[in-house]
Design a protein around this motif. Structure first.
Motif, PDB file in Angstrom:
ATOM      1  N   VAL A 232       0.843  -1.197   0.000  1.00 19.83           N
ATOM      2  CA  VAL A 232       0.000   0.000   0.000  1.00 19.83           C
ATOM      3  C   VAL A 232       0.879   1.247   0.000  1.00 19.83           C
ATOM      4  O   VAL A 232       2.050   1.207   0.389  1.00 19.83           O
ATOM      5  CB  VAL A 232      -0.951   0.024   1.213  1.00 19.83           C
ATOM      6  N   ALA A 233       0.296   2.354  -0.405  1.00 16.46           N
ATOM      7  CA  ALA A 233       1.010   3.633  -0.398  1.00 16.46           C
ATOM      8  C   ALA A 233       1.294   4.065   1.035  1.00 16.46           C
ATOM      9  O   ALA A 233       0.471   3.843   1.934  1.00 16.46           O
ATOM     10  CB  ALA A 233       0.181   4.699  -1.110  1.00 16.46           C
ATOM     11  N   GLU A 234       2.448   4.649   1.250  1.00 18.26           N
ATOM     12  CA  GLU A 234       2.787   5.136   2.589  1.00 18.26           C
ATOM     13  C   GLU A 234       1.993   6.398   2.908  1.00 18.26           C
ATOM     14  O   GLU A 234       1.937   7.322   2.107  1.00 18.26           O
ATOM     15  CB  GLU A 234       4.291   5.418   2.682  1.00 18.26           C
ATOM     16  N   ARG A 235       1.377   6.401   4.095  1.00 18.57           N
ATOM     17  CA  ARG A 235       0.601   7.556   4.543  1.00 18.57           C
ATOM     18  C   ARG A 235       0.819   7.747   6.031  1.00 18.57           C
ATOM     19  O   ARG A 235       0.920   6.771   6.784  1.00 18.57           O
ATOM     20  CB  ARG A 235      -0.898   7.349   4.279  1.00 18.57           C
ATOM     21  N   ALA A 236       0.875   8.994   6.479  1.00 18.09           N
ATOM     22  CA  ALA A 236       1.029   9.299   7.902  1.00 18.09           C
ATOM     23  C   ALA A 236      -0.313   9.181   8.607  1.00 18.09           C
ATOM     24  O   ALA A 236      -1.376   9.245   7.983  1.00 18.09           O
ATOM     25  CB  ALA A 236       1.598  10.710   8.077  1.00 18.09           C
ATOM     26  N   MET A 237      -0.263   9.024   9.933  1.00 16.20           N
ATOM     27  CA  MET A 237      -1.480   8.781  10.686  1.00 16.20           C
ATOM     28  C   MET A 237      -2.442   9.966  10.668  1.00 16.20           C
ATOM     29  O   MET A 237      -3.653   9.791  10.790  1.00 16.20           O
ATOM     30  CB  MET A 237      -1.151   8.395  12.125  1.00 16.20           C
ATOM     31  N   ASP A 238      -1.931  11.170  10.538  1.00 17.15           N
ATOM     32  CA  ASP A 238      -2.807  12.342  10.517  1.00 17.15           C
ATOM     33  C   ASP A 238      -3.104  12.840   9.108  1.00 17.15           C
ATOM     34  O   ASP A 238      -3.700  13.901   8.933  1.00 17.15           O
ATOM     35  CB  ASP A 238      -2.204  13.463  11.368  1.00 17.15           C
ATOM     36  N   ASP A 239      -2.708  12.053   8.097  1.00 19.42           N
ATOM     37  CA  ASP A 239      -3.066  12.385   6.724  1.00 19.42           C
ATOM     38  C   ASP A 239      -4.558  12.162   6.501  1.00 19.42           C
ATOM     39  O   ASP A 239      -5.180  11.307   7.142  1.00 19.42           O
ATOM     40  CB  ASP A 239      -2.288  11.512   5.730  1.00 19.42           C
TER      41      ASP A 239
END
Length: 589
Positions: A232-239
């Motif tokens: 999966v694409a990397e995403r931050a928790m607050d994105d």
């Protein structure tokens, strides 16, 4: 199933950590995972009391994901696992089990079939360079909808979930607000979608009629559906992960920003009463369409907890829902109170007998409705009048088994809360006040609308729900009244100011005010001097512009003037009283 009392009335604003023995938490996971996690802090989202069994099970899932990545589990590491990773991991665990039953077609879709479809779409989106960009989804409840939805999450594309049957006016508003790079929709909405996109010539989204034969196959042509190699694409928790529509007090509907942190926090919420994991219940019935937080919350939690779902692309009628209950025998479900009122007289106890838990969500449920519905359920089944809101990613409070019928229960343990008076001063037990909540499930903001967010959330993070509750001696909540001006009809949000704008767009109309009534929205209208505007004209414009639930089912009346404050704002309480008198006198129709 035993009630979990961990959500009880401890209100201190302090994160509580817990260390539990392996046998208490992880009987079903490997000894390696158990030995690692037994020494870790548990349930990083809990701020009051102890974690419940559903939260502990999610911890075990998060720890398994971390170990797969070579990361030692800890509370901090657990708090940084985004939703897409959880969904991909859980889909892969049970490839041959049914994920979705389509009650409209009778077709079952396995986890593997669904995942292959979603991965091929996700790879296509990634190849188009759409990570971090926006999409609009306007589709009914079927397998292609969920394939698109999970593909967008996997690829890091942010979907705005659009109400099926939205009008051209509403579509145009959201196209301009969201500015999507791609739009997925069902073919039946083709004409409205084309009209709306022509009204936004500055936008040129890719349009994909995703339910039409061969369209998604052509869209994903050349892309692999291999599961083992997909990441999966990397995403931050607050994105931002999802945008959902909600009506506010400032006009047209807004788009609520939902994040990884909030979406993962609420995954265990609805399993508060359960103790057997995974698969705490046999089958979940989902009736709400994609724009509702119940849809996104329940589809994602069903994956994390391995619960098959049944849904339908057909219109939700009492006969069709009874047919679903008879054929699929769901054990967990929820109803909007307005729909439940129409269902109760038609349904037999044997048709409801499979349910272990039924929620009423989306609007306050009357004691009469609760009593009539419970009388047709089994003695052991639980009927719950839950309370939640889009801005908190879903549920806020759930009644425990000992709660009175009219109670909404205790606030869940990942939220701090208080009830306050009109000046923001905290009230105590036995008193009424507006509910304010704070925690990791509180939304990040409204898309492109900072002013509305700052109005809804205090500088120190308290979200003002706009709903007044009674706090009883045991700190259970009972709904009293909606403080904000929005209201619901037919189980859906109505923004008075949105309807008022449409009425006031009619030449000859000077001003209008819209209020709720038992039949739906009702308006008082002031005309310009000499204007010749008829009721029929106003109804025709409103009906052609707005969705069914926003129309003036309560009627309208012409009045010479409306009450205002010194700053020229409408005195809505006085307007409401005026309309009540107009209804009584027969002048509203």
């Amino acid at each position: 199933m035993e009630s979990t009392k961990y959500i009880g009335p401890i209100k201190k604003e302090k994160v509580v950590s817990h260390t539990l023995a392996v046998g208490q938490c992880f009987a079903s996971v490997s000894s390696e995972l158990s030995s690692v996690t037994a020494s870790c802090e548990m349930s990083h989202t809990v701020v009051r009391g102890k974690p419940n069994a559903a939260q502990l099970h999610l911890d075990s899932v998060l720890d398994a994901i971390l170990l797969e990545q070579g990361i030692k589990p800890s509370a901090e590491a657990r708090s940084n696992v985004p939703l897409a990773q959880i969904m991909l991991h859980c889909f892969k665990q049970r490839p041959n089990e049914v994920f979705l039953s389509n009650a409209g077609t009778g077709k079952d879709i396995t986890n593997e079939q669904h995942l292959k479809r979603a991965i091929s779409i996700a790879r296509t989106l990634t190849g188009m360079g759409l990570k971090g960009k926006y999409a609009i989804v306007e589709m009914r409840n079927h397998q292609e909808t969920l394939a698109v939805y999970f593909a967008l999450i996997f690829a890091g594309v942010i979907p705005f979930m659009m109400e099926p049957n939205a009008t051209v006016y509403e579509l145009t508003h959201f196209l301009k607000l969201v500015e999507p790079s791609i739009v997925f929709y069902d073919g039946e909405f083709e004409q409205a979608m084309q009209e709306a996109t022509r009204a936004c010539p500055e936008l040129q989204p890719v349009l994909v009629a995703a339910d039409q034969p061969g369209v998604l196959d052509n869209f994903t042509k050349g892309q692999s559906d291999d599961i083992a190699s997909y990441r999966v694409a990397e995403r931050a928790m607050d994105d931002t992960v999802i945008l959902l529509p909600t009506s506010g007090s400032t006009g047209l509907p807004k788009a609520v920003i939902l994040t990884n942190r909030g979406l993962t926090t609420v995954l265990p919420t609805i399993w508060t009463y359960h103790s057997r994991f995974p698969t705490p219940t046999r089958r979940m019935m989902i009736l709400t369409t994609i724009q509702w937080v119940t849809f996104t919350m329940f589809t994602t939690t069903s994956v994390a907890y391995h619960v098959p779902i049944v849904m339908t692309p057909k219109a939700i009628t009492a006969d069709h829902v009874i047919e679903i209950m008879e054929k699929y025998r769901p054990t967990w479900g929820y109803l909007a109170p307005a729909f439940a009122v129409s269902l109760v007289p038609l349904i037999r106890p044997d048709q409801l007998s499979s349910f272990e838990i039924m929620y009423l969500l989306g609007a306050p449920a009357s004691p009469t409705l609760m009593g009539n519905l419970k009388a047709k359920m089994t003695e052991t089944a639980r009927l719950c009048d839950g309370y939640g809101i889009t801005e908190t990613h879903g549920l806020i409070a759930i009644p425990d088994k000992d709660a009175p019928m009219k109670s909404n229960g205790w606030v869940l343990n990942f939220l701090n809360y208080k009830i306050v008076d009109d000046e923001g001063q905290e009230r105590g037990r036995g008193e009424n006040g507006e509910l304010w909540v704070k925690g990791s499930s509180v939304f990040k903001g409204y898309h492109k609308n900072l002013a509305a967010y700052e109005e809804a959330v205090t500088p120190d993070g308290w979200f003002k729900t706009g709903d007044e509750f009674h706090l009883d001696e045991n700190e259970r909540l009972s709904y009293v009244v909606r403080k904000k001006i929005t209201f619901k009809h037919m189980g859906a949000h109505v923004s008075p100011e949105e309807v008022e704008r449409v009425i006031c767009s009619i030449p000859g109309v000077h001003e209008s005010v819209v209020c709720p009534s038992e039949k739906g929205a009702v308006a008082a209208v002031v005309l310009l001097p000499g204007a010749d505007v008829t009721r029929e004209q106003i109804h025709a414009v409103v009906n052609s512009t707005l969705s069914e639930h926003k129309r003036l089912h309560g009627g309208l009346a012409f009045v010479p003037s409306l009450p205002h404050t010194h700053s020229a704002k409408l005195k809505r309480n006085e307007c409401s009283k005026l309309i009540e008198e107009l209804i009584k006198s027969g002048d509203c129709y």
